[in-house]
Design a protein around this motif. Sequence first.
Motif, mmCIF file in Angstrom:
data_model
loop_
_atom_site.group_PDB
_atom_site.id
_atom_site.type_symbol
_atom_site.label_atom_id
_atom_site.label_comp_id
_atom_site.label_asym_id
_atom_site.label_seq_id
_atom_site.Cartn_x
_atom_site.Cartn_y
_atom_site.Cartn_z
ATOM 1 N N UNK A 95 0.831 -1.207 0.000
ATOM 2 C CA UNK A 95 0.000 0.000 0.000
ATOM 3 C C UNK A 95 0.870 1.265 0.000
ATOM 4 N N UNK A 96 1.913 1.254 0.807
ATOM 5 C CA UNK A 96 2.811 2.404 0.891
ATOM 6 C C UNK A 96 3.466 2.680 -0.461
ATOM 7 N N UNK A 97 3.969 1.621 -1.091
ATOM 8 C CA UNK A 97 4.639 1.774 -2.385
ATOM 9 C C UNK A 97 3.665 2.253 -3.452
ATOM 10 N N UNK A 98 2.481 1.668 -3.490
ATOM 11 C CA UNK A 98 1.493 2.049 -4.504
ATOM 12 C C UNK A 98 1.023 3.489 -4.351
ATOM 13 N N UNK A 99 1.026 4.005 -3.147
ATOM 14 C CA UNK A 99 0.503 5.342 -2.905
ATOM 15 C C UNK A 99 1.580 6.413 -2.729
ATOM 16 N N UNK A 100 2.848 6.020 -2.838
ATOM 17 C CA UNK A 100 3.928 6.989 -2.675
ATOM 18 C C UNK A 100 4.125 7.782 -3.964
ATOM 19 N N UNK A 101 4.321 9.077 -3.815
ATOM 20 C CA UNK A 101 4.605 9.961 -4.943
ATOM 21 C C UNK A 101 5.998 10.558 -4.851
ATOM 22 N N UNK A 102 6.822 10.001 -3.969
ATOM 23 C CA UNK A 102 8.153 10.535 -3.725
ATOM 24 C C UNK A 102 9.202 9.558 -4.262
ATOM 25 N N UNK A 103 9.875 9.942 -5.320
ATOM 26 C CA UNK A 103 10.867 9.073 -5.960
ATOM 27 C C UNK A 103 12.018 8.738 -5.014
ATOM 28 N N UNK A 104 12.385 9.667 -4.138
ATOM 29 C CA UNK A 104 13.498 9.397 -3.215
ATOM 30 C C UNK A 104 13.116 8.313 -2.200
ATOM 31 N N UNK A 105 11.866 8.287 -1.756
ATOM 32 C CA UNK A 105 11.412 7.230 -0.841
ATOM 33 C C UNK A 105 11.447 5.872 -1.532
ATOM 34 N N UNK A 106 10.990 5.824 -2.774
ATOM 35 C CA UNK A 106 11.000 4.571 -3.539
ATOM 36 C C UNK A 106 12.432 4.110 -3.767
ATOM 37 N N UNK A 107 13.331 5.031 -4.053
ATOM 38 C CA UNK A 107 14.741 4.691 -4.254
ATOM 39 C C UNK A 107 15.340 4.119 -2.981
ATOM 40 N N UNK A 108 15.042 4.725 -1.840
ATOM 41 C CA UNK A 108 15.526 4.201 -0.553
ATOM 42 C C UNK A 108 15.028 2.777 -0.320
ATOM 43 N N UNK A 109 13.757 2.548 -0.625
ATOM 44 C CA UNK A 109 13.197 1.205 -0.459
ATOM 45 C C UNK A 109 13.888 0.205 -1.377
ATOM 46 N N UNK A 110 14.146 0.607 -2.627
ATOM 47 C CA UNK A 110 14.852 -0.271 -3.572
ATOM 48 C C UNK A 110 16.234 -0.627 -3.036
ATOM 49 N N UNK A 111 16.928 0.355 -2.479
ATOM 50 C CA UNK A 111 18.261 0.116 -1.937
ATOM 51 C C UNK A 111 18.205 -0.844 -0.749
ATOM 52 N N UNK A 112 17.202 -0.667 0.096
ATOM 53 C CA UNK A 112 17.043 -1.576 1.240
ATOM 54 C C UNK A 112 16.754 -2.998 0.781
ATOM 55 N N UNK A 113 15.910 -3.126 -0.222
ATOM 56 C CA UNK A 113 15.561 -4.455 -0.751
ATOM 57 C C UNK A 113 16.801 -5.115 -1.356
ATOM 58 N N UNK A 114 17.582 -4.376 -2.139
ATOM 59 C CA UNK A 114 18.797 -4.924 -2.737
ATOM 60 C C UNK A 114 19.800 -5.341 -1.667
ATOM 61 N N UNK A 115 19.952 -4.521 -0.639
ATOM 62 C CA UNK A 115 20.866 -4.844 0.463
ATOM 63 C C UNK A 115 20.421 -6.129 1.162
ATOM 64 N N UNK A 116 19.132 -6.261 1.409
ATOM 65 C CA UNK A 116 18.603 -7.454 2.077
ATOM 66 C C UNK A 116 18.765 -8.692 1.202
ATOM 67 N N UNK A 117 18.557 -8.548 -0.119
ATOM 68 C CA UNK A 117 18.737 -9.673 -1.044
ATOM 69 C C UNK A 117 20.181 -10.190 -0.980
ATOM 70 N N UNK A 118 21.135 -9.253 -0.993
ATOM 71 C CA UNK A 118 22.557 -9.643 -0.924
ATOM 72 C C UNK A 118 22.865 -10.319 0.392
ATOM 73 N N UNK A 119 22.289 -9.796 1.470
ATOM 74 C CA UNK A 119 22.504 -10.372 2.796
ATOM 75 C C UNK A 119 21.969 -11.794 2.852
ATOM 76 N N UNK A 120 20.771 -12.021 2.311
ATOM 77 C CA UNK A 120 20.162 -13.348 2.321
ATOM 78 C C UNK A 120 20.881 -14.310 1.378
ATOM 79 N N UNK A 121 21.373 -13.813 0.266
ATOM 80 C CA UNK A 121 22.092 -14.660 -0.689
ATOM 81 C C UNK A 121 23.438 -15.112 -0.120
ATOM 82 N N UNK A 122 24.012 -14.307 0.766
ATOM 83 C CA UNK A 122 25.295 -14.626 1.367
ATOM 84 C C UNK A 122 25.218 -15.662 2.470
ATOM 85 N N UNK A 123 24.022 -15.965 2.919
ATOM 86 C CA UNK A 123 23.861 -16.941 4.018
ATOM 87 C C UNK A 123 24.012 -18.353 3.532
#
Length: 123
Positions: A95-123
Motif C-alpha cells: 500500500x505504501x509503495x502504490x501510494x507513494x509519490x516521492x521518488x526518493x522514498x522509492x529509491x531508498x526502499x529499492x536500496x534496502x531491498x537490494x541490500x537485504x537480497x545480498x545479505x540473504x544470498x550470502x547466508x
Amino acid sequence: MSYTQLTKRESQVMDILWKHDKKMSANDIKLASDGLSIYTISQVLQYLLSIGYVEVTGIGKNKKSIARLYSPCISESEYVSSFIKKETCEEIAVHYIQNSNDISEITKLEQLIEKKKKELAGK
C-alpha cells in the motif's frame, strides 16, 4: 522478538521518549507530557526499565538535584511491528509503495531491498 503490550500510560511515556531524540529525565518527560504526574512517570519508568524497554543512559542535573536520564532500548517501529502479522506487514508495504509519490522514498526502499537480497544470498 515478542514484546509486552504497553498500557496507556506506558505508551505515553514511550511516545515521548521516541519523539524526543535525546536522553530525558523524569522531569523532562513530565514537561513534555500532557498532564502526567511525576509519580506516575517514575513508576512507569521503573517498570519500563524492568522489561528492558528503556535504559538509564546518563546522569543529569535537574534544578538542584541529580536525575537519571533515560533512552528507549527499542524503536517505535520494532514495537509496533511485533504486534502485526507478517501478511499485514506485506500489505502495508504494498500500500505504501502504490501510494507513494516521492521518488526518493522509492529509491531508498529499492536500496534496502537490494541490500537485504545480498545479505540473504550470502547466508
